[in-house]
Design a protein around this motif. Structure first.
Motif, mmCIF file in Angstrom:
data_model
loop_
_atom_site.group_PDB
_atom_site.id
_atom_site.type_symbol
_atom_site.label_atom_id
_atom_site.label_comp_id
_atom_site.label_asym_id
_atom_site.label_seq_id
_atom_site.Cartn_x
_atom_site.Cartn_y
_atom_site.Cartn_z
ATOM 1 N N ALA A 16 0.832 -1.200 0.000
ATOM 2 C CA ALA A 16 0.000 0.000 0.000
ATOM 3 C C ALA A 16 0.868 1.253 0.000
ATOM 4 N N THR A 17 1.949 1.229 0.799
ATOM 5 C CA THR A 17 2.864 2.367 0.839
ATOM 6 C C THR A 17 3.518 2.576 -0.510
ATOM 7 N N ALA A 18 3.911 1.473 -1.162
ATOM 8 C CA ALA A 18 4.539 1.572 -2.479
ATOM 9 C C ALA A 18 3.572 2.161 -3.492
ATOM 10 N N ALA A 19 2.305 1.740 -3.402
ATOM 11 C CA ALA A 19 1.306 2.241 -4.348
ATOM 12 C C ALA A 19 1.103 3.737 -4.164
ATOM 13 N N MET A 20 1.134 4.195 -2.880
ATOM 14 C CA MET A 20 0.956 5.621 -2.635
ATOM 15 C C MET A 20 2.151 6.416 -3.139
ATOM 16 N N SER A 21 3.361 5.845 -3.018
ATOM 17 C CA SER A 21 4.550 6.568 -3.452
ATOM 18 C C SER A 21 4.704 6.520 -4.962
ATOM 19 N N ASP A 22 4.197 5.498 -5.597
ATOM 20 C CA ASP A 22 4.266 5.380 -7.051
ATOM 21 C C ASP A 22 2.919 4.874 -7.558
ATOM 22 N N PRO A 23 2.069 5.773 -8.021
ATOM 23 C CA PRO A 23 0.735 5.357 -8.449
ATOM 24 C C PRO A 23 0.739 4.572 -9.755
ATOM 25 N N LEU A 24 1.866 4.600 -10.479
ATOM 26 C CA LEU A 24 1.954 3.927 -11.782
ATOM 27 C C LEU A 24 3.189 3.021 -11.814
ATOM 28 N N PRO A 25 3.202 1.963 -11.020
ATOM 29 C CA PRO A 25 4.413 1.140 -10.890
ATOM 30 C C PRO A 25 4.800 0.380 -12.154
ATOM 31 N N SER A 26 3.860 0.148 -13.069
ATOM 32 C CA SER A 26 4.202 -0.569 -14.300
ATOM 33 C C SER A 26 4.673 0.361 -15.409
ATOM 34 N N TRP A 27 4.772 1.642 -15.112
ATOM 35 C CA TRP A 27 5.315 2.632 -16.050
ATOM 36 C C TRP A 27 6.783 2.874 -15.715
ATOM 37 N N ASN A 28 7.630 2.908 -16.735
ATOM 38 C CA ASN A 28 9.020 3.290 -16.511
ATOM 39 C C ASN A 28 9.091 4.779 -16.174
ATOM 40 N N ASP A 29 10.182 5.162 -15.540
ATOM 41 C CA ASP A 29 10.346 6.557 -15.135
ATOM 42 C C ASP A 29 10.829 7.395 -16.318
ATOM 43 N N THR A 30 9.927 7.594 -17.266
ATOM 44 C CA THR A 30 10.228 8.364 -18.468
ATOM 45 C C THR A 30 9.411 9.652 -18.470
ATOM 46 N N ASP A 31 9.586 10.436 -19.524
ATOM 47 C CA ASP A 31 8.868 11.704 -19.632
ATOM 48 C C ASP A 31 7.357 11.497 -19.672
ATOM 49 N N ALA A 32 6.915 10.400 -20.310
ATOM 50 C CA ALA A 32 5.472 10.154 -20.409
ATOM 51 C C ALA A 32 4.850 10.032 -19.023
ATOM 52 N N LYS A 33 5.443 9.219 -18.175
ATOM 53 C CA LYS A 33 4.917 9.046 -16.825
ATOM 54 C C LYS A 33 4.990 10.357 -16.045
ATOM 55 N N ALA A 34 6.095 11.064 -16.169
ATOM 56 C CA ALA A 34 6.269 12.312 -15.426
ATOM 57 C C ALA A 34 5.205 13.333 -15.824
ATOM 58 N N ARG A 35 4.883 13.403 -17.107
ATOM 59 C CA ARG A 35 3.887 14.374 -17.559
ATOM 60 C C ARG A 35 2.480 14.009 -17.072
ATOM 61 N N VAL A 36 2.172 12.717 -17.069
ATOM 62 C CA VAL A 36 0.858 12.291 -16.576
ATOM 63 C C VAL A 36 0.722 12.619 -15.100
ATOM 64 N N VAL A 37 1.723 12.254 -14.304
ATOM 65 C CA VAL A 37 1.663 12.496 -12.860
ATOM 66 C C VAL A 37 1.630 13.992 -12.568
ATOM 67 N N ALA A 38 2.434 14.770 -13.275
ATOM 68 C CA ALA A 38 2.449 16.214 -13.047
ATOM 69 C C ALA A 38 1.088 16.838 -13.355
ATOM 70 N N PHE A 39 0.457 16.374 -14.433
ATOM 71 C CA PHE A 39 -0.860 16.905 -14.780
ATOM 72 C C PHE A 39 -1.867 16.599 -13.679
ATOM 73 N N VAL A 40 -1.907 15.349 -13.234
ATOM 74 C CA VAL A 40 -2.871 14.953 -12.206
ATOM 75 C C VAL A 40 -2.621 15.725 -10.917
ATOM 76 N N GLU A 41 -1.369 15.861 -10.540
ATOM 77 C CA GLU A 41 -1.067 16.601 -9.312
ATOM 78 C C GLU A 41 -1.484 18.060 -9.422
ATOM 79 N N ASN A 42 -1.265 18.669 -10.581
ATOM 80 C CA ASN A 42 -1.605 20.083 -10.756
ATOM 81 C C ASN A 42 -3.111 20.327 -10.688
ATOM 82 N N VAL A 43 -3.877 19.456 -11.349
ATOM 83 C CA VAL A 43 -5.325 19.721 -11.412
ATOM 84 C C VAL A 43 -6.050 19.304 -10.134
ATOM 85 N N THR A 44 -5.372 18.587 -9.240
ATOM 86 C CA THR A 44 -6.013 18.158 -7.988
ATOM 87 C C THR A 44 -5.506 18.914 -6.769
#
Length: 323
Positions: A16-44
Protein backbone atom coordinates in the motif's frame (compact mmCIF):
# COMPACT_ATOMS: atom_id res chain seq x y z
CA UNK A 1 -2.53 -17.78 15.42
CA UNK A 2 -2.63 -13.96 15.13
CA UNK A 3 1.20 -13.78 15.14
CA UNK A 4 1.22 -15.78 11.86
CA UNK A 5 -0.81 -13.05 10.18
CA UNK A 6 1.62 -10.30 11.06
CA UNK A 7 4.01 -10.91 8.14
CA UNK A 8 1.07 -10.84 5.71
CA UNK A 9 -0.20 -7.60 7.23
CA UNK A 10 3.29 -6.13 6.92
CA UNK A 11 3.46 -7.11 3.26
CA UNK A 12 0.04 -5.58 2.56
CA UNK A 13 1.07 -2.39 4.34
CA UNK A 14 4.30 -2.28 2.36
CA UNK A 15 2.47 -2.71 -0.94
CA UNK A 16 0.00 0.00 0.00
CA UNK A 17 2.86 2.37 0.84
CA UNK A 18 4.54 1.57 -2.48
CA UNK A 19 1.31 2.24 -4.35
CA UNK A 20 0.96 5.62 -2.63
CA UNK A 21 4.55 6.57 -3.45
CA UNK A 22 4.27 5.38 -7.05
CA UNK A 23 0.73 5.36 -8.45
CA UNK A 24 1.95 3.93 -11.78
CA UNK A 25 4.41 1.14 -10.89
CA UNK A 26 4.20 -0.57 -14.30
CA UNK A 27 5.31 2.63 -16.05
CA UNK A 28 9.02 3.29 -16.51
CA UNK A 29 10.35 6.56 -15.14
CA UNK A 30 10.23 8.36 -18.47
CA UNK A 31 8.87 11.70 -19.63
CA UNK A 32 5.47 10.15 -20.41
CA UNK A 33 4.92 9.05 -16.83
CA UNK A 34 6.27 12.31 -15.43
CA UNK A 35 3.89 14.37 -17.56
CA UNK A 36 0.86 12.29 -16.58
CA UNK A 37 1.66 12.50 -12.86
CA UNK A 38 2.45 16.21 -13.05
CA UNK A 39 -0.86 16.91 -14.78
CA UNK A 40 -2.87 14.95 -12.21
CA UNK A 41 -1.07 16.60 -9.31
CA UNK A 42 -1.60 20.08 -10.76
CA UNK A 43 -5.32 19.72 -11.41
CA UNK A 44 -6.01 18.16 -7.99
CA UNK A 45 -4.00 20.60 -5.87
CA UNK A 46 -6.26 23.38 -4.53
CA UNK A 47 -3.22 25.66 -4.28
CA UNK A 48 -2.38 25.22 -7.96
CA UNK A 49 -3.39 27.74 -10.63
CA UNK A 50 -4.44 24.69 -12.68
CA UNK A 51 -6.78 23.31 -10.02
CA UNK A 52 -9.93 21.66 -11.42
CA UNK A 53 -12.90 20.82 -9.21
CA UNK A 54 -13.81 17.15 -8.95
CA UNK A 55 -17.03 17.71 -10.88
CA UNK A 56 -14.98 18.73 -13.91
CA UNK A 57 -12.34 16.00 -13.64
CA UNK A 58 -13.64 13.90 -16.51
CA UNK A 59 -11.34 11.35 -18.16
CA UNK A 60 -12.31 9.32 -21.24
CA UNK A 61 -10.55 6.41 -22.89
CA UNK A 62 -10.87 4.46 -26.07
CA UNK A 63 -11.04 0.70 -25.45
CA UNK A 64 -9.58 -1.34 -28.33
CA UNK A 65 -5.82 -0.82 -28.45
CA UNK A 66 -5.95 1.60 -25.51
CA UNK A 67 -7.23 -0.45 -22.56
CA UNK A 68 -6.91 -3.92 -24.08
CA UNK A 69 -5.33 -5.43 -27.19
CA UNK A 70 -6.84 -5.23 -30.68
CA UNK A 71 -4.70 -7.42 -32.94
CA UNK A 72 -5.12 -9.25 -35.29
CA UNK A 73 -8.69 -7.89 -35.24
CA UNK A 74 -11.00 -6.30 -32.69
CA UNK A 75 -12.04 -8.82 -30.06
CA UNK A 76 -15.71 -8.03 -30.58
CA UNK A 77 -15.27 -9.20 -34.16
CA UNK A 78 -13.78 -12.48 -32.94
CA UNK A 79 -16.88 -12.89 -30.78
CA UNK A 80 -19.09 -12.07 -33.77
CA UNK A 81 -17.33 -14.69 -35.91
CA UNK A 82 -17.80 -17.35 -33.25
CA UNK A 83 -21.46 -16.49 -32.77
CA UNK A 84 -22.07 -16.37 -36.53
CA UNK A 85 -20.62 -19.86 -36.89
CA UNK A 86 -23.10 -21.14 -34.29
CA UNK A 87 -26.02 -19.45 -36.02
CA UNK A 88 -24.95 -20.72 -39.43
CA UNK A 89 -24.76 -24.29 -38.15
CA UNK A 90 -28.46 -24.04 -37.29
CA UNK A 91 -29.45 -21.99 -40.33
CA UNK A 92 -26.95 -21.81 -43.24
CA UNK A 93 -29.21 -19.36 -45.06
CA UNK A 94 -27.92 -16.52 -42.84
CA UNK A 95 -24.64 -16.63 -44.80
CA UNK A 96 -25.71 -14.36 -47.64
CA UNK A 97 -22.29 -12.99 -48.67
CA UNK A 98 -18.66 -14.05 -49.11
CA UNK A 99 -17.73 -11.98 -46.06
CA UNK A 100 -20.28 -13.77 -43.88
CA UNK A 101 -19.20 -17.17 -45.19
CA UNK A 102 -15.55 -16.38 -44.47
CA UNK A 103 -16.36 -15.15 -40.97
CA UNK A 104 -18.37 -18.28 -40.16
CA UNK A 105 -15.41 -20.40 -41.28
CA UNK A 106 -13.03 -18.49 -39.01
CA UNK A 107 -11.22 -16.92 -41.97
CA UNK A 108 -10.15 -13.56 -40.52
CA UNK A 109 -8.45 -12.35 -43.71
CA UNK A 110 -11.47 -13.26 -45.83
CA UNK A 111 -13.86 -11.62 -43.40
CA UNK A 112 -11.79 -8.44 -43.35
CA UNK A 113 -11.70 -8.28 -47.14
CA UNK A 114 -15.03 -6.49 -47.01
CA UNK A 115 -13.51 -3.56 -45.12
CA UNK A 116 -15.52 -1.59 -42.59
CA UNK A 117 -18.81 -2.43 -44.28
CA UNK A 118 -17.96 -6.13 -44.07
CA UNK A 119 -17.14 -5.85 -40.38
CA UNK A 120 -20.47 -4.19 -39.72
CA UNK A 121 -22.26 -6.85 -41.76
CA UNK A 122 -20.78 -9.63 -39.63
CA UNK A 123 -21.55 -7.81 -36.38
CA UNK A 124 -25.14 -7.06 -37.37
CA UNK A 125 -25.85 -10.60 -38.59
CA UNK A 126 -24.38 -12.17 -35.45
CA UNK A 127 -25.74 -9.77 -32.82
CA UNK A 128 -29.32 -9.08 -33.92
CA UNK A 129 -32.28 -11.09 -32.69
CA UNK A 130 -31.17 -11.31 -29.07
CA UNK A 131 -32.39 -9.38 -26.09
CA UNK A 132 -29.78 -7.08 -24.56
CA UNK A 133 -29.77 -9.22 -21.41
CA UNK A 134 -29.22 -12.47 -23.33
CA UNK A 135 -26.59 -10.86 -25.54
CA UNK A 136 -24.55 -9.60 -22.59
CA UNK A 137 -24.83 -12.94 -20.80
CA UNK A 138 -23.54 -14.58 -23.98
CA UNK A 139 -20.61 -12.13 -24.19
CA UNK A 140 -19.62 -12.87 -20.60
CA UNK A 141 -19.82 -16.61 -21.22
CA UNK A 142 -17.67 -16.23 -24.34
CA UNK A 143 -15.05 -14.24 -22.46
CA UNK A 144 -14.85 -17.00 -19.86
CA UNK A 145 -13.41 -19.36 -22.47
CA UNK A 146 -12.21 -17.27 -25.46
CA UNK A 147 -8.53 -17.65 -26.31
CA UNK A 148 -6.52 -15.33 -28.52
CA UNK A 149 -5.85 -16.95 -31.93
CA UNK A 150 -2.15 -15.96 -31.96
CA UNK A 151 -0.94 -15.72 -28.37
CA UNK A 152 -3.03 -18.46 -26.77
CA UNK A 153 -3.77 -16.09 -23.87
CA UNK A 154 -7.29 -15.82 -22.49
CA UNK A 155 -8.73 -12.74 -24.17
CA UNK A 156 -10.12 -11.43 -20.90
CA UNK A 157 -6.52 -11.26 -19.59
CA UNK A 158 -5.19 -9.16 -22.45
CA UNK A 159 -5.73 -5.87 -20.62
CA UNK A 160 -2.92 -3.35 -20.28
CA UNK A 161 -1.65 -3.25 -16.71
CA UNK A 162 -0.27 0.31 -17.05
CA UNK A 163 -3.69 1.54 -18.15
CA UNK A 164 -5.45 -0.28 -15.32
CA UNK A 165 -3.11 1.57 -12.96
CA UNK A 166 -3.85 4.87 -14.70
CA UNK A 167 -7.61 4.36 -14.37
CA UNK A 168 -7.26 3.57 -10.68
CA UNK A 169 -4.91 6.51 -10.11
CA UNK A 170 -7.31 8.94 -11.75
CA UNK A 171 -10.29 7.68 -9.74
CA UNK A 172 -8.25 7.85 -6.53
CA UNK A 173 -7.64 11.51 -7.39
CA UNK A 174 -11.32 12.31 -7.87
CA UNK A 175 -11.69 11.77 -11.61
CA UNK A 176 -14.70 10.12 -13.23
CA UNK A 177 -13.50 7.65 -15.86
CA UNK A 178 -15.44 6.78 -19.02
CA UNK A 179 -14.96 4.50 -22.01
CA UNK A 180 -15.63 6.16 -25.38
CA UNK A 181 -15.03 3.55 -28.04
CA UNK A 182 -16.05 2.43 -31.50
CA UNK A 183 -16.89 -0.96 -30.00
CA UNK A 184 -20.48 -1.94 -29.40
CA UNK A 185 -21.90 -0.34 -26.29
CA UNK A 186 -23.74 -3.49 -25.18
CA UNK A 187 -20.64 -5.62 -25.80
CA UNK A 188 -18.40 -3.40 -23.66
CA UNK A 189 -20.96 -2.96 -20.89
CA UNK A 190 -20.92 -6.72 -20.40
CA UNK A 191 -17.39 -6.64 -18.97
CA UNK A 192 -16.24 -3.04 -18.41
CA UNK A 193 -16.99 -2.92 -14.70
CA UNK A 194 -15.23 -6.22 -13.93
CA UNK A 195 -12.28 -5.41 -16.21
CA UNK A 196 -11.76 -1.71 -15.57
CA UNK A 197 -13.96 -0.64 -12.68
CA UNK A 198 -16.03 1.44 -15.10
CA UNK A 199 -19.80 0.98 -14.61
CA UNK A 200 -22.15 0.46 -17.59
CA UNK A 201 -23.52 4.00 -17.24
CA UNK A 202 -20.03 5.34 -18.04
CA UNK A 203 -19.56 3.36 -21.25
CA UNK A 204 -20.21 5.13 -24.57
CA UNK A 205 -20.00 3.10 -27.77
CA UNK A 206 -21.47 2.29 -31.12
CA UNK A 207 -25.05 1.09 -31.08
CA UNK A 208 -27.22 -1.01 -33.33
CA UNK A 209 -30.91 -0.41 -33.66
CA UNK A 210 -33.08 -1.75 -30.85
CA UNK A 211 -36.71 -2.01 -29.91
CA UNK A 212 -38.90 -2.34 -26.84
CA UNK A 213 -41.04 -5.47 -26.88
CA UNK A 214 -43.17 -7.55 -24.53
CA UNK A 215 -41.98 -11.14 -24.90
CA UNK A 216 -43.84 -13.82 -22.97
CA UNK A 217 -45.19 -11.07 -20.76
CA UNK A 218 -41.73 -9.67 -19.98
CA UNK A 219 -40.74 -6.10 -21.00
CA UNK A 220 -37.59 -6.57 -23.12
CA UNK A 221 -35.07 -4.52 -25.09
CA UNK A 222 -34.26 -6.39 -28.29
CA UNK A 223 -31.23 -5.92 -30.54
CA UNK A 224 -32.46 -5.37 -34.10
CA UNK A 225 -30.67 -5.29 -37.47
CA UNK A 226 -29.20 -1.97 -38.50
CA UNK A 227 -26.90 0.73 -37.17
CA UNK A 228 -28.12 3.55 -34.93
CA UNK A 229 -24.81 5.28 -34.08
CA UNK A 230 -21.11 4.79 -34.85
CA UNK A 231 -18.94 6.04 -32.00
CA UNK A 232 -15.75 6.52 -34.00
CA UNK A 233 -13.80 9.45 -35.45
CA UNK A 234 -16.07 12.54 -35.42
CA UNK A 235 -18.74 10.46 -33.70
CA UNK A 236 -16.72 10.33 -30.48
CA UNK A 237 -17.04 14.02 -29.57
CA UNK A 238 -20.73 13.80 -30.47
CA UNK A 239 -21.14 10.78 -28.18
CA UNK A 240 -19.36 12.56 -25.32
CA UNK A 241 -21.45 15.70 -25.75
CA UNK A 242 -24.66 13.66 -25.85
CA UNK A 243 -23.93 11.35 -22.92
CA UNK A 244 -21.63 13.37 -20.64
CA UNK A 245 -22.45 16.95 -21.60
CA UNK A 246 -18.99 18.46 -21.07
CA UNK A 247 -15.50 18.22 -22.49
CA UNK A 248 -13.19 15.83 -20.66
CA UNK A 249 -9.88 17.20 -19.40
CA UNK A 250 -8.00 13.90 -19.86
CA UNK A 251 -8.33 11.82 -23.03
CA UNK A 252 -6.60 8.55 -23.91
CA UNK A 253 -6.59 6.83 -27.30
CA UNK A 254 -4.33 4.92 -29.64
CA UNK A 255 -5.39 5.58 -33.23
CA UNK A 256 -6.55 8.21 -35.67
CA UNK A 257 -10.06 7.05 -34.88
CA UNK A 258 -9.50 8.89 -31.59
CA UNK A 259 -8.08 12.05 -33.18
CA UNK A 260 -11.29 14.08 -33.20
CA UNK A 261 -11.95 13.18 -29.55
CA UNK A 262 -8.44 14.24 -28.55
CA UNK A 263 -8.60 17.38 -30.67
CA UNK A 264 -11.97 18.52 -29.30
CA UNK A 265 -11.23 17.75 -25.66
CA UNK A 266 -7.81 19.40 -25.57
CA UNK A 267 -9.11 22.51 -27.38
CA UNK A 268 -11.16 23.49 -24.34
CA UNK A 269 -10.11 26.12 -21.80
CA UNK A 270 -7.93 25.35 -18.82
CA UNK A 271 -5.52 22.45 -18.23
CA UNK A 272 -6.04 19.41 -20.46
CA UNK A 273 -4.03 16.38 -21.44
CA UNK A 274 -4.24 14.07 -24.43
CA UNK A 275 -2.50 10.69 -24.42
CA UNK A 276 -1.85 8.27 -27.29
CA UNK A 277 -0.72 4.68 -26.75
CA UNK A 278 1.78 3.94 -29.55
CA UNK A 279 2.20 0.21 -30.17
CA UNK A 280 5.94 -0.20 -30.57
CA UNK A 281 6.64 -3.48 -28.78
CA UNK A 282 6.75 -6.42 -31.21
CA UNK A 283 8.31 -8.66 -28.56
CA UNK A 284 5.72 -8.31 -25.79
CA UNK A 285 2.72 -7.24 -27.87
CA UNK A 286 2.66 -5.90 -31.47
CA UNK A 287 4.34 -3.06 -33.35
CA UNK A 288 2.02 -1.17 -35.70
CA UNK A 289 0.89 2.33 -36.58
CA UNK A 290 0.62 4.02 -40.00
CA UNK A 291 -0.23 1.06 -42.22
CA UNK A 292 -2.18 -1.10 -39.81
CA UNK A 293 -5.56 -2.53 -40.82
CA UNK A 294 -6.75 -1.83 -37.27
CA UNK A 295 -5.61 0.91 -34.93
CA UNK A 296 -4.03 2.97 -37.69
CA UNK A 297 -2.03 5.81 -36.17
CA UNK A 298 -0.79 8.35 -38.70
CA UNK A 299 -2.10 11.86 -38.12
CA UNK A 300 -1.80 11.42 -34.37
CA UNK A 301 1.93 10.69 -34.69
CA UNK A 302 2.46 13.67 -36.96
CA UNK A 303 0.42 16.25 -35.07
CA UNK A 304 0.18 14.95 -31.52
CA UNK A 305 3.50 16.23 -30.14
CA UNK A 306 2.93 19.78 -31.42
CA UNK A 307 -0.52 19.73 -29.82
CA UNK A 308 1.06 18.81 -26.48
CA UNK A 309 -0.26 15.26 -26.41
CA UNK A 310 1.73 12.56 -24.62
CA UNK A 311 2.81 9.83 -27.05
CA UNK A 312 3.33 6.70 -24.94
CA UNK A 313 5.99 4.47 -26.49
CA UNK A 314 4.89 1.04 -25.29
CA UNK A 315 8.37 -0.51 -25.62
CA UNK A 316 10.19 2.15 -23.62
CA UNK A 317 7.53 3.69 -21.39
CA UNK A 318 5.92 0.54 -20.00
CA UNK A 319 7.85 -1.83 -17.72
CA UNK A 320 5.01 -4.35 -17.88
CA UNK A 321 2.18 -4.81 -20.35
CA UNK A 322 -0.10 -7.58 -19.08
CA UNK A 323 -1.59 -7.92 -15.59
Amino acid sequence: MPHRLLPVAAIVASLATAAMSDPLPSWNDTDAKARVVAFVENVTDPASDDYVTAADRIAVFDNDGTLWAEQPIYFQFLYAMDRLAVRAADDPSVLTSDVLRAAAEGDIAGAMAGGEEGLLEVVMQSHAGLSVDDFQADVRAWLDTAVHPQTGQPIRDMLYQPMLELLRYLRDEGFSTYIVSGGGVHFMRAFAEDAYGIPPSQVIGSAGKSSYQIIDGVPTIMKDPGIAFIDDKEGKPLGIDSKIGQRPIFVGGNSDGDFAMLEWATAGPGPRLGLIVHHTDADREWAYDRDSHVGRLDRGLDEGPARGWVIVDMASDWADIWP
